[in-house]
Design a protein around this motif. Structure first.
Motif, PDB file in Angstrom:
ATOM      1  N   SER A 159      16.447  46.313  -4.938  1.00  0.00           N
ATOM      2  CA  SER A 159      15.382  46.762  -5.820  1.00  0.00           C
ATOM      3  C   SER A 159      15.358  48.284  -5.909  1.00  0.00           C
ATOM      4  CB  SER A 159      14.029  46.256  -5.313  1.00  0.00           C
ATOM      5  OG  SER A 159      13.803  46.702  -3.991  1.00  0.00           O
ATOM      6  N   ILE A 160      14.580  48.799  -6.851  1.00  0.00           N
ATOM      7  CA  ILE A 160      14.413  50.248  -7.007  1.00  0.00           C
ATOM      8  C   ILE A 160      13.690  50.798  -5.779  1.00  0.00           C
ATOM      9  CG2 ILE A 160      13.320  52.045  -8.390  1.00  0.00           C
ATOM     10  CD1 ILE A 160      13.576  50.173 -10.796  1.00  0.00           C
ATOM     11  N   LEU A 161      14.214  51.875  -5.220  1.00  0.00           N
ATOM     12  CA  LEU A 161      13.612  52.482  -4.039  1.00  0.00           C
ATOM     13  C   LEU A 161      12.875  53.763  -4.412  1.00  0.00           C
ATOM     14  CD1 LEU A 161      16.387  52.026  -1.318  1.00  0.00           C
ATOM     15  CD2 LEU A 161      14.354  50.637  -1.708  1.00  0.00           C
ATOM     16  N   TYR A 162      11.687  53.901  -3.862  1.00  0.00           N
ATOM     17  CA  TYR A 162      10.892  55.116  -3.999  1.00  0.00           C
ATOM     18  C   TYR A 162      10.870  55.807  -2.635  1.00  0.00           C
ATOM     19  CZ  TYR A 162       9.356  52.956  -8.358  1.00  0.00           C
ATOM     20  OH  TYR A 162       9.316  52.385  -9.599  1.00  0.00           O
ATOM     21  N   ALA A 163      10.349  57.009  -2.596  1.00  0.00           N
ATOM     22  CA  ALA A 163      10.335  57.760  -1.336  1.00  0.00           C
ATOM     23  C   ALA A 163       9.037  58.539  -1.202  1.00  0.00           C
ATOM     24  CB  ALA A 163      11.534  58.709  -1.266  1.00  0.00           C
ATOM     25  N   VAL A 164       8.584  58.647   0.031  1.00  0.00           N
ATOM     26  CA  VAL A 164       7.449  59.506   0.359  1.00  0.00           C
ATOM     27  C   VAL A 164       7.886  60.384   1.532  1.00  0.00           C
ATOM     28  CG1 VAL A 164       6.429  57.720   1.858  1.00  0.00           C
ATOM     29  CG2 VAL A 164       5.015  59.607   1.013  1.00  0.00           C
ATOM     30  N   SER A 165       7.651  61.694   1.421  1.00  0.00           N
ATOM     31  CA  SER A 165       8.145  62.650   2.412  1.00  0.00           C
ATOM     32  C   SER A 165       6.992  63.287   3.166  1.00  0.00           C
ATOM     33  CB  SER A 165       8.986  63.737   1.736  1.00  0.00           C
ATOM     34  OG  SER A 165      10.142  63.181   1.155  1.00  0.00           O
ATOM     35  N   PHE A 166       7.230  63.512   4.456  1.00  0.00           N
ATOM     36  CA  PHE A 166       6.259  64.164   5.322  1.00  0.00           C
ATOM     37  C   PHE A 166       6.966  65.308   6.059  1.00  0.00           C
ATOM     38  CE2 PHE A 166       5.255  59.661   4.994  1.00  0.00           C
ATOM     39  CZ  PHE A 166       3.960  59.702   4.523  1.00  0.00           C
ATOM     40  N   PRO A 167       6.732  66.550   5.662  1.00  0.00           N
ATOM     41  CA  PRO A 167       7.351  67.674   6.370  1.00  0.00           C
ATOM     42  C   PRO A 167       6.860  67.753   7.816  1.00  0.00           C
ATOM     43  CG  PRO A 167       6.455  68.354   4.239  1.00  0.00           C
ATOM     44  CD  PRO A 167       5.935  66.982   4.502  1.00  0.00           C
ATOM     45  N   GLU A 168       7.671  68.374   8.655  1.00  0.00           N
ATOM     46  CA  GLU A 168       7.283  68.596  10.039  1.00  0.00           C
ATOM     47  C   GLU A 168       6.032  69.477  10.098  1.00  0.00           C
ATOM     48  OE1 GLU A 168      10.231  69.036   8.810  1.00  0.00           O
ATOM     49  OE2 GLU A 168      11.713  67.893   9.973  1.00  0.00           O
ATOM     50  N   GLY A 169       5.168  69.154  11.042  1.00  0.00           N
ATOM     51  CA  GLY A 169       3.985  69.983  11.242  1.00  0.00           C
ATOM     52  C   GLY A 169       2.730  69.503  10.545  1.00  0.00           C
ATOM     53  N   LEU A 170       2.819  68.445   9.736  1.00  0.00           N
ATOM     54  CA  LEU A 170       1.616  67.889   9.134  1.00  0.00           C
ATOM     55  C   LEU A 170       0.790  67.169  10.191  1.00  0.00           C
ATOM     56  CD1 LEU A 170       2.777  66.320   5.741  1.00  0.00           C
ATOM     57  CD2 LEU A 170       1.745  68.561   6.140  1.00  0.00           C
ATOM     58  N   THR A 171      -0.515  67.156   9.987  1.00  0.00           N
ATOM     59  CA  THR A 171      -1.378  66.369  10.866  1.00  0.00           C
ATOM     60  C   THR A 171      -1.431  64.930  10.365  1.00  0.00           C
ATOM     61  OG1 THR A 171      -3.374  66.816   9.586  1.00  0.00           O
ATOM     62  CG2 THR A 171      -2.797  68.406  11.313  1.00  0.00           C
ATOM     63  N   VAL A 172      -1.988  64.046  11.181  1.00  0.00           N
ATOM     64  CA  VAL A 172      -2.127  62.648  10.769  1.00  0.00           C
ATOM     65  C   VAL A 172      -3.000  62.553   9.523  1.00  0.00           C
ATOM     66  CG1 VAL A 172      -3.116  60.425  11.428  1.00  0.00           C
ATOM     67  CG2 VAL A 172      -1.711  61.693  13.064  1.00  0.00           C
ATOM     68  N   ALA A 173      -4.089  63.311   9.476  1.00  0.00           N
ATOM     69  CA  ALA A 173      -4.973  63.284   8.302  1.00  0.00           C
ATOM     70  C   ALA A 173      -4.231  63.718   7.042  1.00  0.00           C
ATOM     71  CB  ALA A 173      -6.180  64.179   8.550  1.00  0.00           C
ATOM     72  N   GLN A 174      -3.388  64.722   7.155  1.00  0.00           N
ATOM     73  CA  GLN A 174      -2.630  65.188   5.994  1.00  0.00           C
ATOM     74  C   GLN A 174      -1.581  64.157   5.569  1.00  0.00           C
ATOM     75  OE1 GLN A 174      -1.370  68.851   7.819  1.00  0.00           O
ATOM     76  NE2 GLN A 174      -3.027  70.047   6.878  1.00  0.00           N
ATOM     77  N   MET A 175      -0.985  63.467   6.542  1.00  0.00           N
ATOM     78  CA  MET A 175      -0.039  62.408   6.210  1.00  0.00           C
ATOM     79  C   MET A 175      -0.750  61.251   5.512  1.00  0.00           C
ATOM     80  SD  MET A 175       2.408  62.224   9.577  1.00  0.00           S
ATOM     81  CE  MET A 175       3.804  63.332   9.777  1.00  0.00           C
ATOM     82  N   PHE A 176      -1.927  60.897   5.993  1.00  0.00           N
ATOM     83  CA  PHE A 176      -2.682  59.806   5.382  1.00  0.00           C
ATOM     84  C   PHE A 176      -3.045  60.143   3.936  1.00  0.00           C
ATOM     85  CE2 PHE A 176      -4.512  56.450   8.354  1.00  0.00           C
ATOM     86  CZ  PHE A 176      -3.376  56.435   9.138  1.00  0.00           C
TER      87      PHE A 176
END
Length: 399
Positions: A159-176
């Motif tokens: 299937s078609i793949l999408y992506a979500v990126s999380f740079p180093e140093g983000l907090t859990v709240a920012q990732m959420f």
């Protein structure tokens, strides 16, 4: 002569049967050799014979017709299944999680991907083994794709793949927040945030229909595996005794520098300070203590008064490590803390190039700070001059 002898030699029947019907005339030799006529069986009526023939002809005709229709139908179905389909342009098609073959076939016909849902359904059912299924996801169907092509694609799960990126140093709240803002992911986020430092920064690929909780579980499992792997290969002389302390210090290093080639140097400064019982005096810990996982607003500077605010994370006030991580560190920061450079440096300050100037003594550090402040002043003057349209003033001559 008696009567008994008068009839001797006289046959009483053609077969020598005394019960014959009167005397029989003897046959000539040629007649005796001629075969006798066998009686014919009784004849069937013309009407009965005609009905049987008609019935047999009907059965044979019907059988031939059925065979012809079956062959023609099979040829039509297989041709329809293998010939190019009606799709004029490439199109995306979504298979819902839990959808059965009948639902998928109907949806394909409704979206103009296949011409006949019944043909797709029944022929596909013959191709699929017991363990085969048409997998959920979003697929790119090529223009003119045949039913066989569509079946092979949905069966493959590519299937078609999408992506979500999380740079180093983000907090859990920012990732959420990034997960919540992603338009393709589905499902709610957990009400309770995971512990800071337990989610691995990385790029995660997923197909349409993936739940947000699934990505969080991947991140947590990946970070746990990474921490365990690096922790096992740590320097034996580290003044850090637990994994929690390890992650906490790595999170501070992650926030202090974005340069891979100086992370181990920054880590050595904090390790040296811990070994000497000095306060870490890290600005990221002040920010986390004041704003938590939401992070400091971009236009809000750190004031001198912030250095003295009493929070559990303010390493200008407390000794040692804060009670927990201030971000989610990546591999480079974790490896830097596990195996820091061996230096005598106790201080560092920005050098204006994106990196830092390091010092082993306070005098050296103060000199580095003065150079940095002078550079800051020059950069501010240049910005102001550019805003006013004037050339920047010449820098002051050093004494």
């Amino acid at each position: 002569m008696s009567d008994n002898h008068q009839n001797e030699g006289v046959p009483f029947g053609r077969d020598g049967d005394s019960a014959g019907k009167g005397p029989i005339i003897p046959k000539s030799p040629s007649e005796a050799l001629r075969p006798e006529r066998v009686p014919q069986p009784p004849k069937r009526s013309r009407r009965a014979r005609s009905q049987l023939v008609i019935f047999l002809n009907f059965i044979m005709t019907l059988t031939v017709a059925v065979c012809i229709i079956a062959v023609a139908g099979f040829y039509y179905i297989m041709s329809a299944y293998q010939n190019p389909g009606p799709l004029a342009n490439n199109a995306n098609f979504v298979v819902r999680s839990g959808a059965g073959l009948a639902e998928i076939a109907t949806s394909l016909e409704r979206n103009g991907v296949v011409s006949d849902a019944r043909v797709f359904r029944y022929v596909t059912a013959t191709y699929l083994d017991e363990d085969d299924t048409l997998k959920a996801g979003e697929y790119e169907i090529k223009a003119g794709a045949s039913m066989r092509d569509v079946m092979d694609l949905l069966k493959s799960g590519k299937s078609i793949l999408y992506a979500v990126s999380f740079p180093e140093g983000l907090t859990v709240a920012q990732m959420f927040k990034r997960l919540a803002d992603d338009p393709v992911l589905e499902g709610d986020l957990p009400a309770d945030l995971p512990k800071e430092g337990t989610l691995r920064p990385d790029t995660y690929k997923f197909s349409r229909g993936t739940k947000r909780v699934e990505i969080i579980n991947q991140m947590a499992a990946a970070q746990e595996q990474l921490v365990e792997q690096i922790w096992e290969k740590r320097d034996a002389d580290l003044p850090i005794k637990t994994r929690d302390e390890f992650i906490t210090l790595a999170s501070i290093v992650e926030k202090e520098t974005g340069k891979d080639d100086e992370r181990a140097h920054v880590a050595s400064v904090f390790i040296n300070r811990l070994a000497k019982g000095m306060r870490l005096q890290s600005d990221p810990t002040i920010i986390y203590g004041l704003f938590g996982g939401e992070g400091k607003p971009a236009d809000r500077p750190i004031y001198q008064s912030d250095l003295q605010k009493q929070t559990p994370y303010n390493t200008y006030v407390i000794k040692g490590l804060p009670p927990g991580p201030v971000s989610n560190p990546g591999r480079a920061a974790l490896e830097a803390v596990a195996n820091p450079w061996r230096t005598k440096d106790l201080y560092f300050v920005a050098d204006g190039s994106g990196g830092h100037a390091f010092a082993a003594t306070l005098d050296e550090h103060n000199a580095n700070v003065q150079r940095w402040r002078k550079l800051e002043a020059e950069q501010a003057a240049a910005r102001d001059a550019a805003a006013d349209g004037k050339p920047p003033a010449a820098p002051p001559v050093a004494d």
